[in-house]
Design a protein around this motif. Structure first.
Motif, PDB file in Angstrom:
ATOM      1  N   TYR A 124       0.986  -1.196   0.105  1.00 56.70           N
ATOM      2  CA  TYR A 124       0.005   0.042   0.039  1.00 56.70           C
ATOM      3  C   TYR A 124       0.954   1.216  -0.113  1.00 56.70           C
ATOM      4  O   TYR A 124       0.625   2.109  -0.677  1.00 56.70           O
ATOM      5  CB  TYR A 124      -0.947  -0.074   1.197  1.00 56.70           C
ATOM      6  CG  TYR A 124      -1.631   1.261   1.471  1.00 56.70           C
ATOM      7  CD1 TYR A 124      -2.772   1.418   0.740  1.00 56.70           C
ATOM      8  CD2 TYR A 124      -1.154   2.237   2.068  1.00 56.70           C
ATOM      9  CE1 TYR A 124      -3.929   2.490   0.872  1.00 56.70           C
ATOM     10  CE2 TYR A 124      -2.063   3.384   2.417  1.00 56.70           C
ATOM     11  CZ  TYR A 124      -3.322   3.700   1.684  1.00 56.70           C
ATOM     12  OH  TYR A 124      -4.001   4.705   1.960  1.00 56.70           O
ATOM     13  N   LEU A 125       1.650   1.240   0.846  1.00 60.02           N
ATOM     14  CA  LEU A 125       2.596   2.675   1.116  1.00 60.02           C
ATOM     15  C   LEU A 125       3.467   2.631  -0.468  1.00 60.02           C
ATOM     16  O   LEU A 125       3.623   4.091  -0.686  1.00 60.02           O
ATOM     17  CB  LEU A 125       3.590   2.412   2.163  1.00 60.02           C
ATOM     18  CG  LEU A 125       3.004   2.703   3.721  1.00 60.02           C
ATOM     19  CD1 LEU A 125       4.049   2.258   4.732  1.00 60.02           C
ATOM     20  CD2 LEU A 125       2.429   3.830   3.800  1.00 60.02           C
ATOM     21  N   ASP A 126       3.827   1.639  -0.774  1.00 64.68           N
ATOM     22  CA  ASP A 126       4.765   1.728  -2.194  1.00 64.68           C
ATOM     23  C   ASP A 126       3.860   2.354  -3.214  1.00 64.68           C
ATOM     24  O   ASP A 126       4.223   3.459  -4.158  1.00 64.68           O
ATOM     25  CB  ASP A 126       5.353   0.390  -2.445  1.00 64.68           C
ATOM     26  CG  ASP A 126       6.755   0.627  -3.633  1.00 64.68           C
ATOM     27  OD1 ASP A 126       7.034   1.557  -3.664  1.00 64.68           O
ATOM     28  OD2 ASP A 126       6.218  -0.487  -4.546  1.00 64.68           O
ATOM     29  N   ALA A 127       2.617   1.833  -3.409  1.00 61.55           N
ATOM     30  CA  ALA A 127       1.767   2.197  -4.363  1.00 61.55           C
ATOM     31  C   ALA A 127       1.153   3.636  -4.168  1.00 61.55           C
ATOM     32  O   ALA A 127       0.987   4.409  -5.054  1.00 61.55           O
ATOM     33  CB  ALA A 127       0.582   1.227  -4.400  1.00 61.55           C
ATOM     34  N   LYS A 128       0.859   4.131  -2.912  1.00 64.84           N
ATOM     35  CA  LYS A 128       0.618   5.345  -2.473  1.00 64.84           C
ATOM     36  C   LYS A 128       1.838   6.410  -2.887  1.00 64.84           C
ATOM     37  O   LYS A 128       1.521   7.475  -3.526  1.00 64.84           O
ATOM     38  CB  LYS A 128       0.388   5.597  -0.955  1.00 64.84           C
ATOM     39  CG  LYS A 128       0.027   6.877  -0.594  1.00 64.84           C
ATOM     40  CD  LYS A 128      -0.399   7.000   0.843  1.00 64.84           C
ATOM     41  CE  LYS A 128      -0.864   8.398   1.387  1.00 64.84           C
ATOM     42  NZ  LYS A 128      -0.311   9.419   0.590  1.00 64.84           N
ATOM     43  N   ARG A 129       3.081   5.980  -2.754  1.00 61.02           N
ATOM     44  CA  ARG A 129       4.021   6.786  -3.077  1.00 61.02           C
ATOM     45  C   ARG A 129       4.218   6.958  -4.631  1.00 61.02           C
ATOM     46  O   ARG A 129       4.444   8.111  -5.059  1.00 61.02           O
ATOM     47  CB  ARG A 129       5.503   6.099  -2.391  1.00 61.02           C
ATOM     48  CG  ARG A 129       6.969   6.765  -3.014  1.00 61.02           C
ATOM     49  CD  ARG A 129       8.032   5.963  -2.420  1.00 61.02           C
ATOM     50  NE  ARG A 129       8.067   4.799  -3.161  1.00 61.02           N
ATOM     51  CZ  ARG A 129       8.709   4.459  -4.327  1.00 61.02           C
ATOM     52  NH1 ARG A 129       8.823   5.383  -5.203  1.00 61.02           N
ATOM     53  NH2 ARG A 129       8.445   3.295  -4.907  1.00 61.02           N
ATOM     54  N   TRP A 130       3.968   6.081  -5.191  1.00 58.21           N
ATOM     55  CA  TRP A 130       4.022   6.066  -6.685  1.00 58.21           C
ATOM     56  C   TRP A 130       2.665   7.155  -7.120  1.00 58.21           C
ATOM     57  O   TRP A 130       3.068   7.965  -8.014  1.00 58.21           O
ATOM     58  CB  TRP A 130       3.770   4.596  -7.559  1.00 58.21           C
ATOM     59  CG  TRP A 130       4.677   3.949  -7.715  1.00 58.21           C
ATOM     60  CD1 TRP A 130       5.445   3.016  -6.700  1.00 58.21           C
ATOM     61  CD2 TRP A 130       5.763   3.816  -8.926  1.00 58.21           C
ATOM     62  NE1 TRP A 130       6.579   2.391  -7.347  1.00 58.21           N
ATOM     63  CE2 TRP A 130       6.669   2.831  -8.470  1.00 58.21           C
ATOM     64  CE3 TRP A 130       5.713   4.533 -10.126  1.00 58.21           C
ATOM     65  CZ2 TRP A 130       7.929   2.623  -9.589  1.00 58.21           C
ATOM     66  CZ3 TRP A 130       6.718   4.321 -10.893  1.00 58.21           C
ATOM     67  CH2 TRP A 130       7.619   3.302 -10.525  1.00 58.21           C
ATOM     68  N   HIS A 131       1.683   7.046  -6.600  1.00 60.05           N
ATOM     69  CA  HIS A 131       0.644   7.805  -6.764  1.00 60.05           C
ATOM     70  C   HIS A 131       0.848   9.277  -6.563  1.00 60.05           C
ATOM     71  O   HIS A 131       0.574  10.085  -7.385  1.00 60.05           O
ATOM     72  CB  HIS A 131      -0.676   7.342  -5.958  1.00 60.05           C
ATOM     73  CG  HIS A 131      -1.952   8.024  -6.301  1.00 60.05           C
ATOM     74  ND1 HIS A 131      -2.157   9.295  -5.797  1.00 60.05           N
ATOM     75  CD2 HIS A 131      -2.873   8.049  -7.386  1.00 60.05           C
ATOM     76  CE1 HIS A 131      -3.142   9.854  -6.058  1.00 60.05           C
ATOM     77  NE2 HIS A 131      -3.856   9.172  -7.090  1.00 60.05           N
TER      78      HIS A 131
END
Length: 102
Positions: A90-97
């Motif tokens: 989740y945190l990795d995907a949020k960072r990308w977003h």
């Protein structure tokens, strides 16, 4: 119906040969209600037909794919990670977003 708007990473770990059996697992790892976007991770593993079992360990992972989609009506649900690995995804995907803005 969600519309594909791109991908972030396509990692190839092992070759998949003609005739190989594979198992694909997908997981929605991040959503954003404001933008109506979602990020989906897909892992692909080889299936060992000789031993009639699926190799889910990393040594038999062939691909890791990260896609993002947009829901036109912005009716995406919040994601609530439950495990430590889900929190990391989740945190990795949020960072990308946050970096790309979609």
């Amino acid at each position: 119906t969600p519309i594909p708007i791109g991908f972030d990473e396509l990692n190839y770990h092992l070759p998949v040969r003609v005739g190989d059996l594979i198992h694909m697992t997908s997981k929605i790892v991040y959503t954003n209600k404001e933008t109506g976007t979602m990020r989906i991770w897909v892992t692909v593993n080889l299936y060992d037909s000789k031993q009639d079992r699926l190799h889910l360990d990393r040594s038999r992972r062939t691909n890791k794919l990260q896609f993002h989609f947009k829901q036109p009506k912005h009716n995406v649900q919040d994601i609530h990670p439950e495990t430590y690995s889900e929190i990391l995804m989740y945190l990795d995907a949020k960072r990308w977003h946050d970096e790309k803005g979609f």
